[in-house]
Structure formats: C-alpha cells, structure tokens
Scaffold this active site. Structure first.
Site, PDB file in Angstrom:
ATOM      1  N   THR A 130      41.691  36.334  39.289  1.00 51.38           N
ATOM      2  CA  THR A 130      42.296  34.993  39.406  1.00 51.38           C
ATOM      3  C   THR A 130      41.295  33.956  39.924  1.00 51.38           C
ATOM      4  O   THR A 130      41.543  32.754  39.822  1.00 51.38           O
ATOM      5  CB  THR A 130      43.481  35.017  40.392  1.00 51.38           C
ATOM      6  OG1 THR A 130      42.955  35.315  41.701  1.00 51.38           O
ATOM      7  CG2 THR A 130      44.507  36.070  40.002  1.00 51.38           C
TER       8      THR A 130
ATOM      9  N   ARG B  40      36.981  36.356  46.995  1.00 54.84           N
ATOM     10  CA  ARG B  40      37.497  35.742  45.778  1.00 54.84           C
ATOM     11  C   ARG B  40      37.970  36.831  44.815  1.00 54.84           C
ATOM     12  O   ARG B  40      37.197  37.718  44.454  1.00 54.84           O
ATOM     13  CB  ARG B  40      36.387  34.929  45.120  1.00 54.84           C
ATOM     14  CG  ARG B  40      36.916  34.062  43.988  1.00 54.84           C
ATOM     15  CD  ARG B  40      35.776  33.492  43.213  1.00 54.84           C
ATOM     16  NE  ARG B  40      35.105  32.445  43.953  1.00 54.84           N
ATOM     17  CZ  ARG B  40      34.847  31.239  43.451  1.00 54.84           C
ATOM     18  NH1 ARG B  40      35.191  30.962  42.230  1.00 54.84           N
ATOM     19  NH2 ARG B  40      34.233  30.336  44.156  1.00 54.84           N
TER      20      ARG B  40
ATOM     21  N   ASP C  57      23.388  35.695  54.151  1.00 58.57           N
ATOM     22  CA  ASP C  57      22.210  36.567  54.039  1.00 58.57           C
ATOM     23  C   ASP C  57      21.092  36.103  54.947  1.00 58.57           C
ATOM     24  O   ASP C  57      20.383  36.912  55.548  1.00 58.57           O
ATOM     25  CB  ASP C  57      21.703  36.579  52.583  1.00 58.57           C
ATOM     26  CG  ASP C  57      22.515  37.535  51.710  1.00 58.57           C
ATOM     27  OD1 ASP C  57      23.247  38.370  52.261  1.00 58.57           O
ATOM     28  OD2 ASP C  57      22.401  37.415  50.477  1.00 58.57           O
TER      29      ASP C  57
ATOM     30  N   ASP D   7      21.746  31.592  50.327  1.00 52.59           N
ATOM     31  CA  ASP D   7      22.954  32.225  50.862  1.00 52.59           C
ATOM     32  C   ASP D   7      22.891  32.223  52.387  1.00 52.59           C
ATOM     33  O   ASP D   7      22.074  32.945  52.983  1.00 52.59           O
ATOM     34  CB  ASP D   7      23.074  33.656  50.321  1.00 52.59           C
ATOM     35  CG  ASP D   7      24.398  34.291  50.720  1.00 52.59           C
ATOM     36  OD1 ASP D   7      24.714  34.326  51.939  1.00 52.59           O
ATOM     37  OD2 ASP D   7      25.139  34.728  49.834  1.00 52.59           O
TER      38      ASP D   7
HETATM   39  N1  URA Z   1      27.469  29.780  50.115  1.00 55.38           N
HETATM   40  C1  URA Z   1      26.185  29.871  50.513  1.00 55.38           C
HETATM   41  O1  URA Z   1      25.846  30.609  51.439  1.00 55.38           O
HETATM   42  N2  URA Z   1      25.269  29.104  49.892  1.00 55.38           N
HETATM   43  C2  URA Z   1      25.568  28.274  48.881  1.00 55.38           C
HETATM   44  O2  URA Z   1      24.685  27.603  48.347  1.00 55.38           O
HETATM   45  C3  URA Z   1      26.927  28.204  48.482  1.00 55.38           C
HETATM   46  C4  URA Z   1      27.852  28.964  49.115  1.00 55.38           C
END
Ligand code: URA
Length: 209
Positions: A108, A104, A203, A200
């Site tokens: 922008t 991202r 991760d 995430d």
């Molecule tokens: N990406 C992720 O890995 N977890 C989220 O909660 C949102 C986007």
C-alpha cells in the site's frame, strides 16, 4: 494555525554544512545532529508560556519568570529521530520521551506502526516530534495523526532538512502543526532521498552503511 519556521542561525547553518559533507565521520555526524537539535529546541520553545514569581537572592527579592503551563514530551520517529533526543533533553531535561516506529507497507506504501510507547499523560503535554529528514512526509504525517489520536492538541514537528514535497504534505494534512526546519532543500530524487540532503540520516548516525 501552524507555521513553517526555517531557522537560519549562523551556528545552525555552519553545523548543517558539516553534516551534509559525505566525508564527515559517524562520531562527528552524531554529535552535530545532537547540537543542531539543541539549537533548534531553543527556537522551537520560544513561545512557551512563562509565569512571574519571586525568588530570594542572597541580597534581595527578585521578580523572575519561570516556565508555566504544559509539560513537554519529545517523540522521535524511529530510528533516525533518536539522534535528536539528547540534544533536545539538554535544554528540557525533564521532558518525557515517547517512541514511534513506522515502516512503509510495500503493497500500500502507507506507513504502518510497528512500535509505540508514549508517556501515559501524553495528551496533557506539548509534543515535539523529531526526525532529522522530512522527505515525502509520509511518516511524519502518520506520526502526527497517531499522536493526535491520543488527544494531543499541541504538536510541533522538528526536522533538520526538509523537502518541499514533505512540507506541503504536512501543511496540507496538519495545518495546525508548527514545523521547524533548518533547511528547505531542492527536491526528492526517484528513491525518495532529499537532494542535496545528506544521504540516509539513520545510517550516518548509527554507522550502518
Ligand atoms: N530519509 C533520509 O535519511 N534521507 C533522505 O534523504 C530522505 C529520507
């Protein structure tokens, strides 16, 4: 016209409950993401066309059905989408695999492609874009548009957990795309995480936290 498919098979939902748990190990999380992808692949390929043909069994001729028509491509959105690839290939081992990396732009806030390697004949394939989490939908909508720019007309998006915001975005931007998810969660928080979600996904798949 694309449709939203919320898959609620008990096995899928059971595995989902384990990956949501913050105490699930990286090993188990990774294995389950793959298993969930396999179960979702089974549902997402339900409409593949088949052709009737004959095979000789040891005792007679059998009239059978084989997959006909388009070949498949699996396209993970880097990096978390990689976790779903092997699970997909378990059921469609001859599918080709493309990769799309997006980040991202901090100014922008638009997704920018930083990596893209797709099968040469991608436009002739039915494309399954995979990413475990559909949050704002920014990356997914950009990935779909990117694939469309190559001339692909048959695209499906497969995400394990989705937020209503992301679903609305895809349905608005790409009403022709079928969406497969195992859950529609409550909302996004201020940091763009899905609530309750699972944290995430990248991760947790790669153990980078
Ligand atoms: N990406 C992720 O890995 N977890 C989220 O909660 C949102 C986007």
């Amino acid at each position: 016209m694309g449709a939203l498919h919320v898959l609620d098979h008990p096995l899928l939902q059971h595995k989902l409950s384990i990956i949501r748990d913050k105490n699930t190990s990286v090993k188990e999380f990774r294995e389950l993401i793959s298993e969930i992808a396999t179960l979702m692949c089974y549902e997402a390929t339900r409409d593949l066309p088949v052709e009737v043909c004959e095979v000789e069994t040891p005792v007679a001729v059998a009239t059978v059905k084989k997959i006909a028509g388009k070949k498949l491509a699996v396209v993970p959105i880097l990096r978390a989408g990689l976790g779903m690839v092997d699970g997909m290939l378990t059921l469609v081992p001859s599918a080709k695999v493309g990769h799309i990396g997006l980040y991202r732009d901090p100014d922008t806030l638009e997704p920018v492609e930083y990596y893209c390697k797709l099968p040469k004949d991608i436009s002739e394939r039915e494309v399954y874009i995979v990413d475990p989490m559909l949050a704002t939908g920014g990356s997914a909508t950009a990935a779909i548009q990117f694939i469309k720019n190559y001339g692909c007309q048959h695209i499906k998006l497969m995400c394990i957990i989705s937020a209503p915001e992301g679903l609305r975005r895809i349905q608005n931007d790409h009403p022709d795309v079928d969406i497969f998810v195992a859950s529609v969660d409550e909302k996004l928080n201020d940091h763009g995480y899905i609530i309750p979600g699972l944290g995430d996904a990248g991760d947790r798949i790669f153990g980078t936290k």
